[in-house]
Scaffold this active site. Structure first.
Site, PDB file in Angstrom:
ATOM      1  N   LYS A  83       0.807  -1.219   0.000  1.00  0.00           N
ATOM      2  CA  LYS A  83       0.000   0.000   0.000  1.00  0.00           C
ATOM      3  C   LYS A  83       0.843   1.274   0.000  1.00  0.00           C
ATOM      4  O   LYS A  83       0.311   2.364  -0.220  1.00  0.00           O
ATOM      5  CB  LYS A  83      -0.942  -0.004   1.201  1.00  0.00           C
ATOM      6  CG  LYS A  83      -2.039  -1.058   1.124  1.00  0.00           C
ATOM      7  CD  LYS A  83      -2.969  -0.809  -0.058  1.00  0.00           C
ATOM      8  CE  LYS A  83      -4.166  -1.747  -0.033  1.00  0.00           C
ATOM      9  NZ  LYS A  83      -5.102  -1.460  -1.141  1.00  0.00           N
ATOM     10  N   ASP A  84       2.135   1.168   0.234  1.00  0.00           N
ATOM     11  CA  ASP A  84       3.010   2.341   0.103  1.00  0.00           C
ATOM     12  C   ASP A  84       2.910   2.927  -1.300  1.00  0.00           C
ATOM     13  O   ASP A  84       2.968   4.144  -1.494  1.00  0.00           O
ATOM     14  CB  ASP A  84       4.468   1.962   0.377  1.00  0.00           C
ATOM     15  CG  ASP A  84       4.769   1.778   1.849  1.00  0.00           C
ATOM     16  OD1 ASP A  84       3.822   1.702   2.655  1.00  0.00           O
ATOM     17  OD2 ASP A  84       5.962   1.703   2.191  1.00  0.00           O
TER      18      ASP A  84
END
Length: 386
Positions: A83-84
């Site tokens: 999700k970065d």
């Protein structure tokens, strides 16, 4: 003059000898690491270190299936998860559209990892962060977000259609902030329907996988929450391969997407639940809608298979993975078996088990979910928490 000539000859001979010696020296044991380090160079702040994660060959599953089963180690991102990538791109999108200025505020509704990614990105880029999340999430996640500087509001978990759903509360919060402080700006990044999320994987994940496999990839599979990873990676791999690379949805119980893909577009009511966090959907998001009809199939992975794979990956591969990652690995194994030997299948190792250890390795929790017996007896030695 003669002395100068002799000195010149000696210097030349010494230089030549050193060059010859260097040419015959054995390569450094870390030649690969040095090549990668040179390619990566020096990045500008933390956000420059997002992405470019290795592909790990899962040796035991590869040998079992006769295929190359590869996992993209997204747990190596600075914030610890895939999700970065989405977090960086939704913030960049807000910057590009002039919605965020120095000192502005990012607001998001998230069950965990996107919030953690946003917390890192916002601190690195100088923004405030407000997170709304279901109060069903672990206290550890809430505490971590607060430690990273986020303002966190755990709210009752209700359906997407309910105006009190955590996402709609986040949207209203951003609107209030924007009215109060238009100078600095505030934005609801809307990870589910903001296609900057999908764009992150078209521009980074897909090209990385294609380059790392030298284009020798036959199939990609992963689960989906917002839809960004599956849709963006599928889009890139389909385009670059002329449609040759197949793509499969991996879905947990309680999600409607398996039946949607399998039935050719029939959206059923959501029923049941899963131990996995952050994946599974009750609708087709804007991130997913353009690619969902291009998927080559879907697999529904039971919690029994997922929890067994958590333990199997730890024991056989030394990989300490969260449940969604383990679900993806099960799906990759089943796709490999479906395609047959001598194929390359890639999936996403979304995050590690660190944020879920108090559940996944707890005897009490496993029994409460009816999953204790799903773990093979020889692997039950890893159940170390009460």
């Amino acid at each position: 003059m003669a002395n100068a000539f002799r000195m010149s000859i000696r210097r030349f001979a010494t230089t030549a000898a050193r060059a010859a010696s260097a040419a015959t020296e054995a390569p450094t044991p870390n030649a690969y690491g040095i090549r990668v380090s040179k390619a990566q160079g020096v990045v500008d702040q933390l956000t420059g270190a997002i992405g470019n994660t290795p592909l790990i060959r899962l040796r035991h599953l590869s040998e079992q299936t006769g295929c190359n089963v590869l996992g993209k180690s997204e747990f190596q991102n600075p914030g610890g998860s895939v999700k970065d990538r989405a977090a960086l791109y939704v913030v960049k999108d807000a910057e590009e559209r002039g919605l965020l200025k120095a000192g502005g505020t990012v607001v998001e509704g998230t069950a965990g990892n996107t919030g953690i990614g946003l917390a890192h990105v916002c601190r690195a880029r100088g923004y405030k962060l407000v997170i709304y999340m279901p109060n069903t999430q672990s206290q550890g996640k809430i505490d971590l977000l607060r430690l990273l500087g986020a303002e966190v509001y755990p709210v009752p978990a209700v359906a997407w259609e309910n105006p009190e759903n955590y996402n709609w509360q986040a949207k209203r919060h951003a609107e209030r902030l924007l009215k109060e402080d238009p100078e600095h700006g505030a934005v609801w990044t809307n990870q589910f329907d903001n296609i900057a999320n999908r764009r992150a994987h078209i521009e980074t994940t897909g090209p990385e996988i294609w380059a790392q496999t030298d284009g020798k990839i036959d199939a990609f599979t992963c689960a989906t929450g917002t839809g960004g990873t599956l849709a963006g990676t599928t889009r890139y791999l389909k385009d670059v391969s002329g449609g040759r690379v197949k793509s499969f949805l991996a879905d947990p119980p309680g999600s409607v997407l398996f039946s949607y893909v399998s039935s050719g577009g029939q959206l059923n009511e959501r029923k049941g639940s899963s131990i996995t966090e952050g994946i599974g959907q009750g609708r087709v998001t804007d991130n997913l809608k353009n690619e969902v009809n291009e998927l080559d199939g879907a697999l529904q992975i039971s919690d029994d298979k997922t929890i067994a794979m958590v333990y199997r990956c730890l024991d056989e591969e030394g990989l300490y993975l969260g449940a969604s990652s383990a679900l993806n690995v099960v799906a990759a194994k089943e796709v490999a078996e479906k395609l047959g030997p001598n194929h390359t299948v890639v999936t996403m190792l979304c995050d590690g088990a660190y944020r879920y250890a108090d559940r996944l390795f707890s005897d009490k929790w496993l029994r409460s979910k009816g999953l204790r017996d799903a773990i093979p007896e020889h692997l039950q030695k890893y159940i170390v928490l009460e």
